[in-house]
Design an enzyme around this catalytic site. Structure first.
Site, short mmCIF file in Angstrom:
data_model
loop_
_atom_site.label_atom_id
_atom_site.label_comp_id
_atom_site.label_asym_id
_atom_site.label_seq_id
_atom_site.Cartn_x
_atom_site.Cartn_y
_atom_site.Cartn_z
N GLY A 54 -6.65 13.11 -2.24
CA GLY A 54 -7.09 11.80 -2.69
C GLY A 54 -7.36 10.88 -1.52
O GLY A 54 -7.10 11.22 -0.36
N MET B 177 -5.61 2.68 2.26
CA MET B 177 -5.00 2.74 3.58
C MET B 177 -5.16 4.09 4.25
O MET B 177 -4.83 4.24 5.43
CB MET B 177 -3.51 2.41 3.48
CG MET B 177 -3.24 1.00 3.00
SD MET B 177 -1.50 0.54 3.15
CE MET B 177 -1.35 0.42 4.92
N ASP C 169 3.86 -0.76 -5.62
CA ASP C 169 2.71 -0.18 -6.33
C ASP C 169 3.18 0.86 -7.34
O ASP C 169 2.70 1.98 -7.37
CB ASP C 169 1.73 0.44 -5.34
CG ASP C 169 0.33 0.61 -5.94
OD1 ASP C 169 0.03 -0.06 -6.95
OD2 ASP C 169 -0.46 1.41 -5.40
#
Length: 709
Positions: A24, A28, A139
């Site tokens: 993925g 960042m 997150d």
């Protein structure tokens, strides 16, 4: 299978890990699947170079990495290595091949209440361990929770921070994933504590129980507003569980339970560390994902033209399982899935056709725009098939969703089930596109939309938006107003019948006009309001000299009638770009800014002639956009040099496509909320003249310099 192939720029090794595939990519850095010399698999996150050159970031990354390595909990992926001093810092964690909670819910719907309780207890323990080393994850979302048969795993410390640190950037930057943010994150606050993670966990559990985020979807600004001010939507959640979730979702951080308190509040009798906590179809999905990992290329196959096996051989299956590939599902389940999928593929598919799909409202309230896009796309396909030299013949398959979200799911399923369909244009409306995307994403069938302009907050891998967001178009409307009128104050009417699109448009226009020194007089009317006289009288009484309406075309018609004697400039947001509004006599002179180009545009001239020849009438608004989208997809198909591309490979190539169309240049920037953004947004100005829209040209990119600047 998801396209996990490496790119030429990807490294061969990272910190002693042989890089096998891409897992993925985020804001960042890139996450790779790597294998150590001992055969253990790891998820290796390599930080982007722009952060690597920031010494403050390196120091913080060094501290947080040390803290993350101290997190000791079976429900948090173990940090196995890191190098904050590398040219590009990296962090490795144990690899978990299972699906994310987001994938499981998209594919199989909400989890049973018992499964949600188990999920909540184990994730509460995960966060308790994270908070014990003074970290705040920041997150917690369905995409950062992987499912295994023995329990969930919390992943991604990419934006974790120490609890007493200040914000990572400026105070107005929202860090995290809208829809699963705490109110303090949504407001762009500075210091965040463990209570912020608990709010996000409450959102995750509500999503797991209902299949939808508790504060809805749609535009980011509207979603953040609802997170801060509105009550969560917990309809359908079992009463006792809902009471616990409401505590997690308290607006005031001090009112939320700690992780340990949530653990104690969630009681469930399902045996721990067994597959009994999950529904059978989710267990099957876990097995299939584990088998998918086994189908990765051999380590030795490093050349660009190395053959890619379609199914794991028995030798490779045994080698991979002994090397540690099966970490979450268990060897028996993964072996069954690998051999079963291999036996299916051994039969070999029939010779496939080549087709593009169009999903649109072809019979409902938005049929004018839907039919126009379908006709534009069909013309592009017919022109391609008329070429003398081509590697394949293309068909166009349509699916009418009638403008209904329920029908949109069925329409998408029909196109997904058609093996000939390699890519889809659609849908033609915001709500239908959002409803259909999980279906397309599960099949990795690439989709491009030319008229859906909301920020569709989903972890979609196969979707690109070929137009700007509604708030970007609204900003251009404000610029057009400033470029053509100095009238102030400006009346702004937000019609709630238009949903989040109206709210987003008025907010943006109000922001821009105030920035440029104008006085505004904003007013809001409830959804379903048909009598606009009181609010319009109020606006005139306050001396407005210009007027902007944001709402559906029906409301724009009522506003035009109510302002028939108002001689100031009048503007409307994109939904008013409707033939019914243009045909209204009192709409004469109104200006509408939209993402659709006018057929009088010079770049559209040749297309318009061909369209008239083919259909016997002029193209409608959005037809040129459908033509452009189809030609972009055709260009990507022809790039395969006559070889039928896999859907997943086409979805990947579409995100990096560059194409000059007749309506705009297509190039896509980095992903925002999971969706690549159009790098060259195009908005256009239309004016109602003689019962129709007259094209005035592209909207300005900026307003005149404010007075005194």
């Amino acid at each position: 299978m998801t396209d996990r192939s490496l790119r030429p720029s990807d490294p061969a090794f990272v910190g002693g890990h042989r890089v096998l595939a891409r897992l993925g990519e985020g804001g960042m850095g890139v996450v790779y699947l790597g294998r150590t010399e001992t055969g253990a698999l790891a998820a290796v996150k390599v930080i982007q170079a722009e952060y690597a050159h920031d010494e403050e970031f390196r120091a913080r990354f060094r501290r947080e990495t040390r803290a993350a390595r101290r997190v000791d909990c079976p429900w948090v992926v173990k940090v196995t290595g890191a190098d904050p001093e590398a040219e590009q810092p990296w962090l490795a964690t144990a690899f978990e091949p299972g699906p994310s909670l987001a994938d499981a819910v998209h594919r199989h719907g909400p989890l049973p209440v018992g499964a949600v309780r188990v999920l909540g207890r184990q994730l509460a323990r995960a966060l308790d361990a994270v908070h014990a080393v003074r970290l705040v994850h920041r997150d917690v979302k369905p995409g950062n929770i992987l499912l295994a048969v023995d329990g969930p795993r919390l992943i991604d410390f990419g934006i974790a921070r120490f609890a007493d640190d200040t914000a990572i950037t400026s105070a107005d930057l929202v860090v995290g994933t809208p829809g699963f943010l705490s109110p303090e994150q949504a407001a762009g606050g500075g210091q965040l504590g463990p209570a912020s993670d608990m709010f996000s966990l409450g959102c995750v559990l509500a999503y797991a129980a209902t299949g939808r985020p508790p504060f809805g979807g749609g535009a980011v600004d509207a979603l953040l507003y609802r997170t801060v001010h509105d009550r969560p939507d917990l309809d359908g959640v079992e009463e006792e569980l809902a009471a616990v979730l409401l505590r997690c979702l308290a607006k005031v951080a001090a009112d939320r339970p700690t992780a340990a308190e949530l653990d104690a509040a969630l009681v469930e009798d399902v045996p721990p560390a067994t597959a009994d906590w999950l529904p059978e179809d989710v267990v099957r999905l876990i097995a299939e994902r584990s088998a998918e990992m086994m189908a990765l290329p051999e380590i030795e196959a490093t050349l660009a033209d190395a053959p890619q096996p379609t199914a794991p051989s028995r030798r490779r299956f045994l080698a991979l399982t002994s090397g540690g590939a099966v970490l979450a599902a268990g060897g028996g389940i993964a072996a069954w899935a690998a051999l079963r999928s291999g036996s299916r593929r051994a039969k070999g598919p029939a010779a496939p056709g080549w087709a593009l799909g169009v999903q649109a409202d072809l019979s409902g309230p938005g049929k004018a725009a839907g039919q126009a896009q379908e006709q534009g796309a069909r013309l592009a396909v017919e022109q391609f098939n008329a070429l003398g030299e081509r590697a394949f013949t293309l068909e166009l398959r349509t699916a009418d969703d009638g403008g209904s979200a329920d029908r949109a799911v069925t329409a998408a399923q029909r196109l997904v089930a058609d093996p000939d369909v390699l890519a889809v244009l659609g849908s033609s409306a915001d709500a239908t596109t959002q409803a259909a995307l999980p279906v397309y994403d599960a099949a990795l069938l690439p989709v491009i939309s030319m008229s859906a302009g909301q920020n569709l907050l989903q972890n979609v891998r196969s979707f690109v938006r070929g137009r700007p967001l509604h708030n970007a178009v609204a900003m251009k409307l404000a610029f057009q107003l400033k470029a053509t009128s100095s009238a102030t104050p400006v009346g702004l009417l937000l019609d709630r019948s238009g949903g989040d699109v109206s709210w987003m448009s008025i907010q943006m226009i109000n922001l821009v006009l105030r920035k440029y020194g104008d006085t505004t007089h904003p007013r809001v009317i409830p959804a379903g309001t048909t009598d606009l006289a009181p609010v319009l009288d109020d606006m005139r009484a306050h001396g407005i000299r210009a007027f902007v309406y944001a709402g559906p075309a029906e409301g724009a018609i009522r506003a035009a009638r109510g302002l028939a004697r108002f001689d100031g400039p009048k503007y409307a947001a994109e939904p008013a770009l409707d033939a019914r509004f243009a045909a209204e006599p009192t709409a004469e002179g109104w200006t509408v800014t939209a993402s659709a180009i006018g057929i009088e545009a010079p770049s559209v001239h040749t297309f318009a002639q061909a369209f008239r020849t083919r259909y016997g009438h002029a193209p409608g608004l959005w037809a040129a956009e459908g033509y452009d989208a189809a030609n972009l997809l055709i260009r990507e198909l022809t790039a395969a040099n006559g070889k039928r591309p896999a859907r997943a490979a086409l979805a990947t190539s579409l995100k990096t496509a560059r194409y000059q169309g007749i309506t705009r240049a297509f190039a896509f920037d980095a992903e925002t909320a999971g969706t690549p953004m159009l790098a060259t947004p195009a908005s256009f100005v239309h004016e109602v003249r003689g019962g129709a829209f007259r094209y005035l040209g592209p909207a300005p990119d900026k307003a005149p310099r404010p007075k005194g600047k």
